[in-house]
Design an enzyme around this catalytic site. Structure first.
Site, PDB file in Angstrom:
ATOM      1  CB  CYS A   1     -13.175  21.644  -1.695  1.00 39.07           C
ATOM      2  SG  CYS A   1     -14.838  21.072  -1.282  1.00 39.07           S
TER       3      CYS A   1
ATOM      4  CD1 TRP B   1       6.928  -5.524   3.466  1.00 40.07           C
ATOM      5  CD2 TRP B   1       5.977  -4.240   5.019  1.00 40.07           C
ATOM      6  NE1 TRP B   1       6.414  -4.409   2.839  1.00 40.07           N
ATOM      7  CE2 TRP B   1       5.819  -3.610   3.765  1.00 40.07           C
ATOM      8  CE3 TRP B   1       5.454  -3.620   6.146  1.00 40.07           C
ATOM      9  CZ2 TRP B   1       5.164  -2.394   3.606  1.00 40.07           C
ATOM     10  CZ3 TRP B   1       4.796  -2.402   5.991  1.00 40.07           C
ATOM     11  CH2 TRP B   1       4.662  -1.799   4.746  1.00 40.07           C
TER      12      TRP B   1
ATOM     13  CB  CYS C   1     -12.673  17.936  -2.038  1.00 37.71           C
ATOM     14  SG  CYS C   1     -13.801  18.796  -3.169  1.00 37.71           S
TER      15      CYS C   1
END
Length: 732
Positions: free
Chosen positions: A81, A420, A84
């Protein structure tokens, strides 16, 4: 809520039910863990477990939705969809936005396009997508929830919808949900008398504002803090605290002891952030951070205070060492996708790592070696040998020393934090050097994490995030911001987990106190990031010029034995042609080396060479030339070899240097003006003292003075005797 007691008794009732609420929270937490385990981190339809959305299936729908102490907001969707798909980012943002509300209400989703889920969707009577159902707490198995029609398609509207449903919740409501209604002066006075020093925050707001209720739910999982909302119409409290701004937050202790909460902007996000970091306020179930946490035992490295606003080169170099020498070591043979990942990782390190020259040279050497390997697989032992091949100007430290990434305990932060930091730095350096490929660093990180990162669930989560949108990055600026936004998503997912360091809670970074310009508000009062300001902050924070070089590993220079091998590999003619031997290096090798290295140097005959040694400029504290020569060649005495042409050459060079030193001093005295505080007699005293130590000169001067005194005394004695003799002769 409809079944709630009157406002005058809600605070006292809440305190009395505190113990029961804790038990219920534990039960709810267990259910949430079960939900996570059922999803297994595997992507299902439009959502994954890392999105903080409970993914339903026929196997877990009864356990998650029914007889739960928390309310649930459930989305029924079809993955094919289009509406959606467009709504899914809003649902994900909402799930992260109300993550702290889970004990009262949580979000769930089920893909009705999956045939295995059709029975569940039919059971709830779903005929269109997307559909929302609100299931109250303790719903029975035959309940289908309240169908929500015309719901908002933005995060703020959905958040307000959830609050409305919690307030209108029929009895029994979620036991963990705190009172959301307004409070009065009488309630506050009663609470203060029995609070036992617990922090009390009052949110003053307009009647139609949701800020106070949102902050109350944001602090739901925190202890030692109570938040209550006070409306503008509560004139007694407003006048008592002299409140003029709505909204605003005050920390209240007594009617004469209160302070306004200092925040960057008067909005929910800034209130929640400031209150969650008040002294003594901790997440429920987490131990309170104490100073003693930083006191290590004898087996752990001691805590080192550091600057939280800077990046440390020590963290970056430690990440390199751990990834290349520890994490990769678990792969005895590297081939296929893993070899491609390793080549890409080392390539971006070679290009963009802003390290010290020896480290950059070592990375370049390893990258060149990897690119020359035209095979489909390599042994890690061969890679490690290439990595550890060092020279005087190429070396990668073999140590782990966390600084900005150190945790309060050994199992916190460390390597994940440093990785990181490393990739943030690489993306910024790629931007600064104007790389041609905007995805070069991101794809290198994606492949490395997928192939080598030891935390496999973490690798799966990062892979899912990369599949969503990494391929859409089309500029270097977008690459920097993409990694920043995904790092914040990970912080939101891990906030409150066991892996969170209580001294360094997971927050949306950079926080307001670190980058005030990065934060702003939308017209409706919603928090938003000013991405241009964020980018400017990241470029400065991770820039090579802003890195701190404190607490770096001391073994940046290779050991003496390795440097000696590298130097002996160079032909002697090249050393004599262009080599300038520094005094410090000679002293280190001859006098400062350990005994085993001295014996090794004695066992390996080397031609002593003084050719190219620079004549030092005149300095006032120079020791005589003889002691200088003896210092550099005294290690040759135990050899007891017969004179060779080389030794005769050394002695001739010594005599020539002595003559040059004296001649240079004479020329220097004639050419240079006298410095302040020095006379020509001082210069001549220095020339006359060549060949003698300062002690020798002092003794000579002392003896000269003593001998002069003796001669003067003898002269006086004989003069007196002579006068006495003349006096006797003159008498009759």
């Amino acid at each position: 809520m409809a079944a709630r007691a009157s406002p005058a008794t809600s605070l006292s009732r809440w305190r009395m039910c505190g113990t029961a609420a804790v038990r219920v929270r534990l039960v709810c937490a267990v259910l949430c863990v079960m939900c996570v385990l059922c999803s297994g981190g595997v992507r299902a339809g439009l959502y994954s477990e890392s999105d903080q959305v409970a993914i339903l299936s026929p196997d877990n729908v009864d356990a998650v939705l029914f007889n739960s102490p928390s309310a649930a907001l459930l989305e029924f969707y079809a993955s094919w969809c289009g509406h959606c798909v467009a709504f899914s980012p809003v649902w994900k943002k909402l799930a992260l936005d109300i993550k702290e509300w889970k004990l009262a209400v949580y979000l769930a989703a089920i893909d009705c396009a999956d045939e295995s889920n059709r029975a569940v969707c039919v059971r709830f009577g779903i005929t269109g997508y997307p559909s929302l159902r609100f299931l109250p707490a303790f719903s029975s198995n035959d309940s289908t929830g309240e169908d929500l029609r015309g719901f908002s398609r933005d995060v703020a509207g959905l958040r307000h919808l959830i609050i409305d449903k919690l307030e209108s919740h029929k009895h029994p409501g979620p036991p963990a949900c705190p009172p959301l209604e307004k409070t009065s002066a009488r309630e506050i006075d009663s609470y203060v008398e029995n609070s036992r020093g617990q922090n009390l925050a009052l949110v003053f707001e307009e009647d139609d504002s949701y800020v106070g209720r949102e902050v109350i739910l944001d602090l739901l999982q925190y202890e030692n803090i109570t938040v209550r909302r006070v409306l503008r119409s509560e004139e007694e409290l407003v006048s008592r605290l002299s409140v003029t701004d709505f909204p605003s937050v005050y920390l209240y202790k007594t009617h004469t002891n209160f302070t306004r909460l200092p925040v960057l902007k008067e909005a929910r996000a800034f209130y929640s952030y400031a209150l969650q970091r008040l002294p003594g306020v901790v997440r429920e179930g987490k131990p309170r951070p104490e100073v003693s946490d930083f006191i290590r035992n004898e087996t752990e490295e001691q805590w080192r205070p550091f600057n939280k606003t800077r990046v440390y080169m020590s963290d970056l170099e430690s990440a390199l060492h751990y990834s290349l020498r520890v994490e990769l070591a678990s792969h005895l043979v590297i081939s296929g996708e893993a070899l491609i990942a390793l080549r890409g990782y080392v390539s971006v390190l070679d290009k963009y790592f802003p390290g010290r020259p020896p480290v950059k040279n070592a990375l370049k050497a390893v990258n060149d070696w990897l690119q020359k390997q035209k095979v489909t697989s390599i042994n890690y032992s061969d890679f490690r040998e290439a990595l550890d091949t060092t020279s005087a100007d190429s070396y990668l430290p073999k140590a782990v020393r966390w600084m900005g990434c150190q945790g309060s305990k050994q199992h916190y932060r460390g390597y994940p934090c440093a990785m990181w930091t490393l990739f943030h730095t690489l993306t910024v350096q790629a931007l600064e050097t104007e790389s041609k490929d905007p995805q070069e660093v991101l794809q290198a990180m994606r492949r490395y994490v997928s192939s080598f990162f030891g935390c496999r669930p973490c690798a799966v989560h990062f892979k899912n995030m990369a599949q969503e949108s990494m391929d859409n990055v089309n500029s270097l600026r977008a690459a920097v911001l993409w990694l920043w936004s995904r790092h914040n998503r990970v912080n939101a997912r891990l906030a409150g987990e066991l892996s969170e360091d209580p001294h360094f809670p997971k927050v949306q970074w950079p926080p307001p106190d670190l980058c005030p310009a990065c934060h702003s508000l939308k017209p409706g009062g919603e928090h938003t990031w000013l991405q241009d300001e964020v980018l400017a902050f990241l470029r400065n924070y991770y820039s090579a010029q802003h890195l701190l070089h404190d607490f770096l590993s001391d073994d940046i220079a290779p050991p003496l034995t390795e440097r000696r091998k590298a130097r002996e590999a160079v032909p002697v003619q090249e050393q004599e042609a262009g080599g300038e031997v520094e005094e410090e290096e000679m002293v280190e090798e001859v006098d400062g080396a350990p005994q085993d290295e001295k014996s090794a140097s004695e066992a390996l005959p080397r031609k002593p060479s003084i050719v190219g040694l620079r004549l030092r400029q005149f300095r006032e504290d120079i020791v005589d030339l003889d002691s200088f020569i003896v210092q550099h060649y005294k290690a040759k005495a135990p050899l007891k070899r017969q004179d060779t042409e080389d030794e005769q050459h050394v002695r001739r060079t010594k005599r020539d240097l002595a003559a040059q030193e004296v001649e240079g001093l004479a020329l220097e005295m004639e050419a240079e003006p006298e410095p302040y505080g020095h006379s020509r007699s001082t210069r001549w005293m220095f020339v006359l003292s060549v060949g003698f130590s300062r002690l020798d000169v002092s003794l000579c001067v002392t003896l000269y003075l003593l001998s002069t005194l003796c001669i003067v005394a003898m002269c006086l004695y004989f003069r007196v005797k002579r006068r006495q003799r003349r006096t006797k002769v003159a008498l009759p």
